[in-house]
Design an enzyme around this catalytic site. Structure first.
Site, PDB file in Angstrom:
ATOM      1  N   MET A 158       0.533  -1.288  -0.625  1.00 17.74           N
ATOM      2  CA  MET A 158       0.181  -0.169   0.124  1.00 17.74           C
ATOM      3  C   MET A 158       1.200   1.073   0.489  1.00 17.74           C
ATOM      4  SD  MET A 158      -2.410   1.634  -0.012  1.00 17.74           S
ATOM      5  CE  MET A 158      -3.807   0.059   0.450  1.00 17.74           C
ATOM      6  N   GLY A 159       1.736   1.180  -1.780  1.00 23.97           N
ATOM      7  CA  GLY A 159       2.140   1.430  -1.059  1.00 23.97           C
ATOM      8  C   GLY A 159       1.751   3.512  -2.321  1.00 23.97           C
ATOM      9  N   ARG A 160       2.245   4.368  -2.637  1.00 23.98           N
ATOM     10  CA  ARG A 160       1.759   5.766  -3.494  1.00 23.98           C
ATOM     11  C   ARG A 160       0.988   4.730  -4.985  1.00 23.98           C
ATOM     12  NH1 ARG A 160       7.748   7.694  -3.726  1.00 23.98           N
ATOM     13  NH2 ARG A 160       7.987   5.288  -4.495  1.00 23.98           N
ATOM     14  N   ILE A 161       1.168   4.155  -5.710  1.00 24.74           N
ATOM     15  CA  ILE A 161       0.538   3.249  -6.481  1.00 24.74           C
ATOM     16  C   ILE A 161      -0.819   2.328  -5.790  1.00 24.74           C
ATOM     17  CG2 ILE A 161      -0.205   1.959  -9.027  1.00 24.74           C
ATOM     18  CD1 ILE A 161       3.600   1.920  -8.773  1.00 24.74           C
TER      19      ILE A 161
ATOM     20  N   HIS B 169       4.511  -4.524 -20.304  1.00 23.45           N
ATOM     21  CA  HIS B 169       5.095  -4.046 -18.898  1.00 23.45           C
ATOM     22  C   HIS B 169       4.446  -2.970 -19.135  1.00 23.45           C
ATOM     23  CE1 HIS B 169       8.323  -3.762 -15.932  1.00 23.45           C
ATOM     24  NE2 HIS B 169       8.061  -2.512 -15.976  1.00 23.45           N
TER      25      HIS B 169
ATOM     26  N   GLU C 113      11.406 -10.442 -18.528  1.00 25.32           N
ATOM     27  CA  GLU C 113      11.184  -9.908 -20.182  1.00 25.32           C
ATOM     28  C   GLU C 113      11.360  -9.763 -21.067  1.00 25.32           C
ATOM     29  OE1 GLU C 113       9.375  -6.260 -18.123  1.00 25.32           O
ATOM     30  OE2 GLU C 113       8.027  -7.632 -16.787  1.00 25.32           O
TER      31      GLU C 113
ATOM     32  N   SER D  88       3.760  -5.393 -10.430  1.00 20.08           N
ATOM     33  CA  SER D  88       4.864  -4.678  -9.986  1.00 20.08           C
ATOM     34  C   SER D  88       6.450  -5.026 -10.486  1.00 20.08           C
ATOM     35  CB  SER D  88       5.081  -4.960  -8.124  1.00 20.08           C
ATOM     36  OG  SER D  88       5.342  -6.154  -7.902  1.00 20.08           O
ATOM     37  N   ARG D  89       6.236  -5.985 -10.141  1.00 18.26           N
ATOM     38  CA  ARG D  89       7.610  -6.809 -11.177  1.00 18.26           C
ATOM     39  C   ARG D  89       7.504  -8.384 -11.250  1.00 18.26           C
ATOM     40  NH1 ARG D  89       9.122  -2.142 -12.160  1.00 18.26           N
ATOM     41  NH2 ARG D  89      10.812  -0.986 -11.708  1.00 18.26           N
TER      42      ARG D  89
HETATM   43  P1  NAP Z   1       6.258   2.705  -3.133  1.00 20.85           P
HETATM   44  O1  NAP Z   1       5.444   3.950  -2.794  1.00 20.85           O
HETATM   45  O2  NAP Z   1       7.404   2.938  -1.821  1.00 20.85           O
HETATM   46  O3  NAP Z   1       5.275   1.551  -2.359  1.00 20.85           O
HETATM   47  C1  NAP Z   1       5.889   0.161  -2.128  1.00 20.85           C
HETATM   48  C2  NAP Z   1       5.003   0.213  -1.160  1.00 20.85           C
HETATM   49  O4  NAP Z   1       5.607  -1.936  -1.204  1.00 20.85           O
HETATM   50  C3  NAP Z   1       5.470   0.076   0.662  1.00 20.85           C
HETATM   51  O5  NAP Z   1       3.913   1.344   0.858  1.00 20.85           O
HETATM   52  C4  NAP Z   1       5.997  -0.950   1.448  1.00 20.85           C
HETATM   53  O6  NAP Z   1       5.829   0.076   2.708  1.00 20.85           O
HETATM   54  C5  NAP Z   1       6.026  -2.123   1.041  1.00 20.85           C
HETATM   55  N1  NAP Z   1       6.347  -2.796   0.895  1.00 20.85           N
HETATM   56  C6  NAP Z   1       8.295  -2.784   0.579  1.00 20.85           C
HETATM   57  N2  NAP Z   1       8.882  -4.138   0.950  1.00 20.85           N
HETATM   58  C7  NAP Z   1       7.943  -4.533   1.342  1.00 20.85           C
HETATM   59  C8  NAP Z   1       7.472  -6.062   2.329  1.00 20.85           C
HETATM   60  N3  NAP Z   1       9.008  -7.124   1.875  1.00 20.85           N
HETATM   61  N4  NAP Z   1       6.419  -6.666   2.339  1.00 20.85           N
HETATM   62  C9  NAP Z   1       4.751  -6.086   2.516  1.00 20.85           C
HETATM   63  N5  NAP Z   1       5.492  -4.446   1.570  1.00 20.85           N
HETATM   64  C10 NAP Z   1       6.334  -4.458   1.298  1.00 20.85           C
HETATM   65  O7  NAP Z   1       5.957   2.486  -4.454  1.00 20.85           O
HETATM   66  P2  NAP Z   1       4.912   2.673  -6.194  1.00 20.85           P
HETATM   67  O8  NAP Z   1       5.433   4.253  -6.492  1.00 20.85           O
HETATM   68  O9  NAP Z   1       3.642   2.916  -5.411  1.00 20.85           O
HETATM   69  O10 NAP Z   1       5.822   1.808  -7.127  1.00 20.85           O
HETATM   70  C11 NAP Z   1       5.546   0.507  -6.531  1.00 20.85           C
HETATM   71  C12 NAP Z   1       6.196  -0.052  -7.637  1.00 20.85           C
HETATM   72  O11 NAP Z   1       4.893  -0.637  -8.165  1.00 20.85           O
HETATM   73  C13 NAP Z   1       7.890  -0.452  -8.018  1.00 20.85           C
HETATM   74  O12 NAP Z   1       8.272  -0.663  -7.051  1.00 20.85           O
HETATM   75  C14 NAP Z   1       7.671  -0.816  -9.149  1.00 20.85           C
HETATM   76  O13 NAP Z   1       8.271  -2.010  -9.391  1.00 20.85           O
HETATM   77  C15 NAP Z   1       5.808  -1.305  -9.664  1.00 20.85           C
HETATM   78  N6  NAP Z   1       6.035  -0.753 -10.730  1.00 20.85           N
HETATM   79  C16 NAP Z   1       5.307  -1.257 -11.903  1.00 20.85           C
HETATM   80  C17 NAP Z   1       5.434  -0.436 -13.056  1.00 20.85           C
HETATM   81  C18 NAP Z   1       5.345  -1.266 -14.205  1.00 20.85           C
HETATM   82  O14 NAP Z   1       4.802  -0.362 -14.962  1.00 20.85           O
HETATM   83  N7  NAP Z   1       4.433  -2.538 -13.937  1.00 20.85           N
HETATM   84  C19 NAP Z   1       5.063   1.087 -12.603  1.00 20.85           C
HETATM   85  C20 NAP Z   1       5.389   1.941 -11.947  1.00 20.85           C
HETATM   86  C21 NAP Z   1       5.617   0.928 -10.577  1.00 20.85           C
HETATM   87  P3  NAP Z   1       6.691  -0.757   4.011  1.00 20.85           P
HETATM   88  O15 NAP Z   1       7.898  -0.040   3.428  1.00 20.85           O
HETATM   89  O16 NAP Z   1       5.756  -0.890   5.023  1.00 20.85           O
HETATM   90  O17 NAP Z   1       6.789  -2.630   3.390  1.00 20.85           O
END
Ligand code: NAP
Length: 318
Positions: A154-157, A285, A266, A236-237
């Protein structure tokens, strides 16, 4: 004049505002990634590098980077870059958070909707001339409204997806390493342990970054815990999922379907096992791929490089 190297062809008009200040060179292909030899050579001369998630920037690549001050990654994820190796050489790494959040949340929801309502299967059905009649259960899928969505990460996205889910009247669960009380209040989301989320969600959505801790966090055990009617969505990845276990969970009916924007390796080939299953929707992707967002991401990367090379702090350091 300081040098910037860009590892993929981007529109000239994006570079133009910086072209009097820097010597900018780029890889000439839009759809073909740079080869490692060229990257190693170009990195040796560059002060700034604009790179993509297809380009591994590792210890070996950085060993020749004698002038490099900044690496701007055209993504929010930065698992293609060895951050420790960069830090050791005082190279600043930047990413593109926030600017892609809403676009990626839109895509996540599009994938959820199309998997649940079998949109891609239905399109193929019509294209193949199979639509001869109307029948009560023809291509009947799963409802979304009032169902439970479990967001892992539950981050930004994740939050932006939760807002969309609220509009569909969904019950929203989430799991992170730490609770987000602000999001709980603002969005009405409820924190649960990972196992509980898996057991109780109708839609399980993975939005964690790829780290050693999240590697294959969705494996056989996780799929086994999900409802047989569950739909799994990964934007995510790919490395966060054990694809072999996912395939078996789908063919054995342990889960109902899945929507994937990302894969362990990929690009995938057309004989990829998951692509052979009707209940799977696969995208190449394209999470952040709207024209406006990709343009903003490119501009942010160039601004980050310019800031660092001008002696300022970058806008979005990793
Ligand atoms: P973000 O704001 O950093 O959110 C990631 C969330 O994951 C955080 O709330 C974090 O909370 C949680 N997290 C991290 N490690 C964890 C773990 N071991 N267990 C449980 N929760 C965990 O990142 P975002 O901007 O939302 O982006 C998320 C990801 O989406 C990126 O890292 C990227 O890989 C992927 N993405 C993919 C695309 C695409 O084109 N498909 C586009 C954009 C992003 P805690 O620190 O409290 O655990």
């Amino acid at each position: 004049m300081k040098k910037i190297y860009i590892t993929r062809k981007i529109p000239e008009e994006r570079i133009q505002p910086f072209s009097e200040k820097y010597a900018i060179e780029m890889w000439p292909h839009e759809h073909q990634p740079i080869d490692q030899d060229t990257l190693n050579r170009k990195i040796a001369e560059a002060d700034g590098l604009l790179t993509l998630l297809t380009d591994p920037v590792n210890e070996e690549t950085l060993s020749s980077a004698s002038n490099l001050k900044v690496i701007a990654n055209l993504a929010v994820g930065f698992d293609n870059i060895d951050i420790t190796a960069a830090k050791k050489r005082n190279i600043i790494v930047t990413n593109t958070p926030n600017v892609l959040t809403e676009t990626t949340a839109d895509l996540t929801f599009a994938l959820l909707l199309s998997t649940a309502r079998r949109i891609v299967e239905a399109q193929k059905f019509v294209e193949e001339g199979k639509w001869e009649n109307w029948s009560p259960y023809l291509l009947a899928g799963s409802d979304i409204y009032q169902k439970t969505i479990g967001i892992v990460g539950m981050g930004r996205i994740g939050e932006a997806v939760a807002k969309r889910a609220a509009g569909f009247g969904m019950k929203i669960l989430y799991h992170n390493r730490s609770r987000k009380e602000r999001a709980e209040k603002q969005l009405g989301v409820r924190y649960v342990e990972f196992d509980e989320l898996l057991k109780t969600s109708d839609f399980v959505v993975c939005l964690v970054p790829f780290t050693p801790k999240t590697k294959r966090m969705f494996g056989a055990k996780a799929f086994h815990m999900m409802k047989q009617s569950a739909i799994f969505i990964n934007v995510s990845r790919g490395q966060n999922v054990d694809e072999h276990a996912l395939y078996h969970a789908l063919v054995n009916g342990e889960i109902k379907g899945c929507g994937l924007d990302v894969f362990e390796q990929e690009p995938i080939k057309k004989d990829h096992p998951l692509l052979q299953l009707d209940q799977v929707v696969c995208l190449p992707h394209i999470g952040s791929a709207s024209i406006a967002t990709r343009t903003t991401m490119i501009d942010l990367c160039l601004e980050n490089i310019d800031f660092v090379l001008s002696g300022l702090s970058p806008k979005t350091p990793v």
